[in-house]
Design a protein around this motif. Sequence first.
Motif, PDB file in Angstrom:
ATOM      1  N   SER A  17      25.277 -12.993  -8.009  1.00 59.31           N
ATOM      2  CA  SER A  17      24.136 -13.907  -7.602  1.00 59.31           C
ATOM      3  C   SER A  17      23.132 -13.064  -6.470  1.00 59.31           C
ATOM      4  CB  SER A  17      24.815 -15.240  -6.989  1.00 59.31           C
ATOM      5  OG  SER A  17      25.460 -15.820  -7.819  1.00 59.31           O
ATOM      6  N   LEU A  18      22.006 -13.694  -6.572  1.00 57.75           N
ATOM      7  CA  LEU A  18      21.152 -12.968  -5.362  1.00 57.75           C
ATOM      8  C   LEU A  18      20.278 -14.340  -5.001  1.00 57.75           C
ATOM      9  CD1 LEU A  18      20.926 -10.125  -4.372  1.00 57.75           C
ATOM     10  CD2 LEU A  18      19.248  -9.706  -5.890  1.00 57.75           C
ATOM     11  N   SER A  19      19.605 -14.169  -3.987  1.00 60.00           N
ATOM     12  CA  SER A  19      18.584 -15.080  -3.493  1.00 60.00           C
ATOM     13  C   SER A  19      17.346 -14.165  -3.061  1.00 60.00           C
ATOM     14  CB  SER A  19      19.052 -15.693  -2.293  1.00 60.00           C
ATOM     15  OG  SER A  19      20.085 -16.647  -2.774  1.00 60.00           O
ATOM     16  N   LEU A  20      16.359 -14.704  -3.320  1.00 56.13           N
ATOM     17  CA  LEU A  20      15.076 -14.118  -2.961  1.00 56.13           C
ATOM     18  C   LEU A  20      14.348 -15.074  -2.114  1.00 56.13           C
ATOM     19  CD1 LEU A  20      13.649 -12.590  -6.479  1.00 56.13           C
ATOM     20  CD2 LEU A  20      15.109 -11.549  -4.648  1.00 56.13           C
ATOM     21  N   SER A  21      13.510 -14.728  -1.114  1.00 49.30           N
ATOM     22  CA  SER A  21      12.849 -15.456  -0.379  1.00 49.30           C
ATOM     23  C   SER A  21      11.277 -14.762  -0.125  1.00 49.30           C
ATOM     24  CB  SER A  21      13.253 -15.601   1.052  1.00 49.30           C
ATOM     25  OG  SER A  21      12.839 -16.340   1.743  1.00 49.30           O
ATOM     26  N   CYS A  22      10.476 -15.749  -0.099  1.00 45.31           N
ATOM     27  CA  CYS A  22       8.909 -15.365   0.126  1.00 45.31           C
ATOM     28  C   CYS A  22       8.407 -16.123   1.174  1.00 45.31           C
ATOM     29  CB  CYS A  22       8.173 -15.581  -1.115  1.00 45.31           C
ATOM     30  SG  CYS A  22       6.404 -15.298  -0.915  1.00 45.31           S
ATOM     31  N   ASP A  23       8.157 -15.615   2.295  1.00 50.63           N
ATOM     32  CA  ASP A  23       7.250 -16.406   3.462  1.00 50.63           C
ATOM     33  C   ASP A  23       5.860 -16.331   3.074  1.00 50.63           C
ATOM     34  OD1 ASP A  23       9.280 -14.480   5.657  1.00 50.63           O
ATOM     35  OD2 ASP A  23       9.564 -16.229   5.035  1.00 50.63           O
ATOM     36  N   VAL A  24       5.191 -17.433   3.288  1.00 50.09           N
ATOM     37  CA  VAL A  24       3.914 -17.818   2.712  1.00 50.09           C
ATOM     38  C   VAL A  24       3.079 -18.145   3.882  1.00 50.09           C
ATOM     39  CG1 VAL A  24       2.529 -19.296   1.194  1.00 50.09           C
ATOM     40  CG2 VAL A  24       4.785 -18.706   0.453  1.00 50.09           C
ATOM     41  N   SER A  25       1.929 -17.098   4.200  1.00 48.56           N
ATOM     42  CA  SER A  25       1.193 -17.710   5.287  1.00 48.56           C
ATOM     43  C   SER A  25      -0.190 -17.868   4.655  1.00 48.56           C
ATOM     44  CB  SER A  25       0.972 -16.532   6.420  1.00 48.56           C
ATOM     45  OG  SER A  25       0.037 -16.946   7.435  1.00 48.56           O
ATOM     46  N   ALA A  26      -0.872 -19.077   4.685  1.00 53.12           N
ATOM     47  CA  ALA A  26      -2.227 -19.171   4.003  1.00 53.12           C
ATOM     48  C   ALA A  26      -3.097 -20.137   4.958  1.00 53.12           C
ATOM     49  CB  ALA A  26      -2.156 -19.725   2.853  1.00 53.12           C
ATOM     50  N   PRO A  27      -3.467 -19.563   6.065  1.00 52.03           N
ATOM     51  CA  PRO A  27      -4.302 -20.349   6.904  1.00 52.03           C
ATOM     52  C   PRO A  27      -5.481 -21.043   6.348  1.00 52.03           C
ATOM     53  CG  PRO A  27      -4.145 -18.296   7.912  1.00 52.03           C
ATOM     54  CD  PRO A  27      -3.332 -18.241   6.826  1.00 52.03           C
ATOM     55  N   GLY A  28      -6.057 -22.039   6.583  1.00 54.20           N
ATOM     56  CA  GLY A  28      -7.304 -22.681   6.063  1.00 54.20           C
ATOM     57  C   GLY A  28      -7.317 -23.070   4.682  1.00 54.20           C
ATOM     58  N   PHE A  29      -6.115 -22.851   3.948  1.00 52.61           N
ATOM     59  CA  PHE A  29      -5.992 -23.128   2.424  1.00 52.61           C
ATOM     60  C   PHE A  29      -4.865 -24.337   2.157  1.00 52.61           C
ATOM     61  CE2 PHE A  29      -8.017 -19.559   0.338  1.00 52.61           C
ATOM     62  CZ  PHE A  29      -8.199 -18.397   1.379  1.00 52.61           C
ATOM     63  N   THR A  30      -5.245 -25.054   1.173  1.00 55.99           N
ATOM     64  CA  THR A  30      -4.330 -25.756   0.506  1.00 55.99           C
ATOM     65  C   THR A  30      -3.350 -25.142  -0.338  1.00 55.99           C
ATOM     66  OG1 THR A  30      -5.567 -27.773   0.841  1.00 55.99           O
ATOM     67  CG2 THR A  30      -3.903 -28.042  -0.569  1.00 55.99           C
ATOM     68  N   ILE A  31      -2.168 -25.221  -0.163  1.00 54.19           N
ATOM     69  CA  ILE A  31      -1.166 -24.510  -1.354  1.00 54.19           C
ATOM     70  C   ILE A  31      -0.782 -25.510  -2.239  1.00 54.19           C
ATOM     71  CG2 ILE A  31       0.966 -23.298  -1.323  1.00 54.19           C
ATOM     72  CD1 ILE A  31       1.180 -22.729   1.476  1.00 54.19           C
ATOM     73  N   ARG A  32      -1.437 -25.182  -3.556  1.00 56.94           N
ATOM     74  CA  ARG A  32      -1.197 -26.237  -4.629  1.00 56.94           C
ATOM     75  C   ARG A  32       0.168 -26.179  -5.249  1.00 56.94           C
ATOM     76  NH1 ARG A  32      -5.453 -28.816  -6.762  1.00 56.94           N
ATOM     77  NH2 ARG A  32      -3.860 -29.878  -7.808  1.00 56.94           N
ATOM     78  N   ALA A  33       0.395 -24.769  -5.347  1.00 57.67           N
ATOM     79  CA  ALA A  33       1.820 -24.593  -6.297  1.00 57.67           C
ATOM     80  C   ALA A  33       2.219 -23.014  -5.936  1.00 57.67           C
ATOM     81  CB  ALA A  33       1.458 -24.364  -7.716  1.00 57.67           C
ATOM     82  N   LEU A  34       3.448 -22.767  -5.876  1.00 55.57           N
ATOM     83  CA  LEU A  34       3.992 -21.725  -5.451  1.00 55.57           C
ATOM     84  C   LEU A  34       4.993 -21.194  -6.743  1.00 55.57           C
ATOM     85  CD1 LEU A  34       5.381 -22.448  -1.974  1.00 55.57           C
ATOM     86  CD2 LEU A  34       3.507 -20.781  -2.764  1.00 55.57           C
ATOM     87  N   ALA A  35       5.226 -20.028  -7.169  1.00 54.58           N
ATOM     88  CA  ALA A  35       5.924 -19.403  -8.170  1.00 54.58           C
ATOM     89  C   ALA A  35       6.340 -17.944  -7.888  1.00 54.58           C
ATOM     90  CB  ALA A  35       4.977 -19.659  -9.352  1.00 54.58           C
ATOM     91  N   TRP A  36       7.358 -17.757  -8.994  1.00 57.24           N
ATOM     92  CA  TRP A  36       7.829 -16.758  -8.924  1.00 57.24           C
ATOM     93  C   TRP A  36       7.663 -15.966 -10.558  1.00 57.24           C
ATOM     94  CZ3 TRP A  36      10.003 -13.715  -5.049  1.00 57.24           C
ATOM     95  CH2 TRP A  36      10.408 -14.309  -3.850  1.00 57.24           C
TER      96      TRP A  36
END
Length: 119
Positions: A17-36
């Motif tokens: 097993s392995l875990s991935l992480s992604c820190d998201v910074s999007a000032p001024g934007f609306t985040i509609r969806a995230l994906a890998w």
Amino acid sequence: QVQLVESGGGLVQVGGSLSLSCDVSAPGFTIRALAWYRQAAGAQRELVAHISDDAGAIYSDSVKGRFTISTEPDKSMVGLQMTRLRPEDTALYYCNADLRRLGEPSTYWGQGTQVTVSS
């Protein structure tokens, strides 16, 4: 300035097993969806998992039942928990964000993190 920073890749044995992480910074934007997404050597980039308020979590057939995508209520992070890993899961994994600002869509990518599954 939009930033997506992945972490957590590495080398793991088959079945591990392995875990991935992604820190998201999007000032001024609306985040509609995230994906890998992932891209194996010599292959096209493919969708692994996608999460949004509208559709919930969606997985490719190849990872369904083995991988779990998750995010925070404020979408400041997107994670990917990977279990029962196979050699064919070896690839460069990319975090992806579907953003909106003033009605205009845009897509951003992280730099990628390598996952290698050894047999």
